[in-house]
Design a protein around this motif. Sequence first.
Motif, PDB file in Angstrom:
ATOM      1  N   GLN A 142     -19.623 -17.522  23.145  1.00 13.58           N
ATOM      2  CA  GLN A 142     -20.965 -17.796  23.031  1.00 13.58           C
ATOM      3  C   GLN A 142     -21.695 -16.289  22.904  1.00 13.58           C
ATOM      4  O   GLN A 142     -22.557 -16.261  22.070  1.00 13.58           O
ATOM      5  CB  GLN A 142     -21.349 -18.274  24.295  1.00 13.58           C
ATOM      6  N   CYS A 143     -21.484 -15.386  23.793  1.00 20.10           N
ATOM      7  CA  CYS A 143     -22.124 -14.036  23.662  1.00 20.10           C
ATOM      8  C   CYS A 143     -21.875 -13.375  22.116  1.00 20.10           C
ATOM      9  O   CYS A 143     -22.701 -12.907  21.690  1.00 20.10           O
ATOM     10  CB  CYS A 143     -21.814 -13.015  24.751  1.00 20.10           C
ATOM     11  N   GLU A 146     -23.849 -15.200  19.671  1.00 25.25           N
ATOM     12  CA  GLU A 146     -25.179 -14.758  19.423  1.00 25.25           C
ATOM     13  C   GLU A 146     -25.371 -13.289  18.925  1.00 25.25           C
ATOM     14  O   GLU A 146     -26.293 -13.004  18.277  1.00 25.25           O
ATOM     15  CB  GLU A 146     -25.718 -14.841  20.896  1.00 25.25           C
TER      16      GLU A 146
END
Length: 557
Positions: A142-143, A146
């Motif tokens: 997820q990071c 992003e």
Amino acid sequence: MTSSLPDPSFSHPTPSSSMEAALRQELERLRLLLSTAAQVVWSIPARDDADPVSPSWRAFTGQTVEQMRNDGWLEVLHPDDRAGARVAWERATATAMRFEARYRLRRTDGTYVWMLARGAPVLAPNGDVREWVGTCIDIHAQCLGEERAAFLARAGELFSSSLDASATLASLANLSVSALADWCIVDLLHPGGHFQRVQVVTADSSQASLVSTVRDLNPVPRERPVYPPSVALATGQSTVVPEVSDALMQAVAQDARHLEVMRMLGIRSLITAPLLARGNILGALTFLTTTSDRRYGDDDLKFAQELANLAALAVDNARLLQDAREAVRLRDEFLSVASHELKTPLTPLSLKLQALSRAVKAHPDSPLVPAIEAHVETGHRQVRRLTELMNDLLDVSRISAGTFSLQREAVDLAAVVREVCEQFAPRFALEHCAFTVETPDAVHGTFDRTRLAQVMDHLLDNALKYGAGTPVSVRLTVDGAVARLRVQDGGIGIAPEQRPRIFERYGRAVSERHYGGLGLGLYLTRTIVEAEGGRVSLESRLGEGAMFEVVLPLTRP
């Protein structure tokens, strides 16, 4: 990101032996969970002399129990994340509130993985904190998503902020070494097959001499290339090498010098992605890790290719713009040369017509005089028209070259308007146009007299062309510190959507098949008026004529 929330806690307000036994059983169950959990689960006793319990933490980080004591667990967090995690932990332990933090946790192989850490206090029967229990959830994907989305957005801003390919690629290379790689190399393949290494950037500013050496390398595609940038330039194929060994460097080196430079770099991992646009190979984008522990994989390759596609689009757009500008330059250069060349035969032709006119006047009794004079006048009129067209083309060339200038002097604007209108009066009479002129006795200002006459000439020629057979009026007035010149006709008018473009170079609001001209008159009018510090505007409706207004300042600073 950190936050503290009120915790319902595991409290036991009425102590009893049975409850203590149940609590011990629950704690034993919890410890068993900690030893078998697939994710990182941890327990930290509130007593300073007790050991943390987290087999999964130790397995993930390689820390021993002794290393975890006394906030030693912070040592395996990324250096940039330790301060925030410490603040969140100290706030939680001081207030017995829930703990939450995002940080990068170092795995045993040295790779940092983004984690979402959450913890809660376990309360003793007296309300004191007995221990802390929590989990670390892997949120690396997820990071990373992003971060990549933010990087692509930033890269997109760079690409859209400039149509200079070199500046754009330089910005991309510098952006990349701060986020994706230790080195970034950009190679371009020009349409003629010419290779150019346009960017070599490293995160280590002390490597300037090595940067120069890498820039001088020549990965020109060969018949069967194996060096990744050469492969990309020759075939358009991308390459990812998670672990670069010395044997691999020997296999792909183009010569001994090339191998030496790669060893000097100390390449550990590599990605090369081709720059592809409209089916053409424009170049290659290469990322290297040399000092960091990062190793590239398939996900990194996909991201690099997406970034390369954006860069290729920017390079392609820059080249298209450059080609368009070059085409315009060549066109203007041709028009300038053609204008000079076409004016050369007009001068002797004009002299011949003048000589013929004098010869006719010497024989006034000849029956051929009227016919010859009519033909001579027609010839003079066409020569003047051709001369005006050539002068317009020369003016456009001067504007493009930045050599267009004004020669200002004290001018009676009213006199200039009347003189030009007198020259046009016979032409309006020939087209059966009612032609009226209204001016003050004098309107004094500082202008380029010849250019003002040119403005009037273009406006009246426009009215004559598009308002033939309708009334045409010219009105000059003084309004405070400005003069207002209005030329109005009752002709075909101009549609609203066409108005902005008629003042542009070669702009036309009608088909060239029905109306002649080069589409330069109003462009030159706007250029001259604005150079004089004024403005020109248009009021018109389709089928109801047009009114052009020129506003000129009568005083200057």
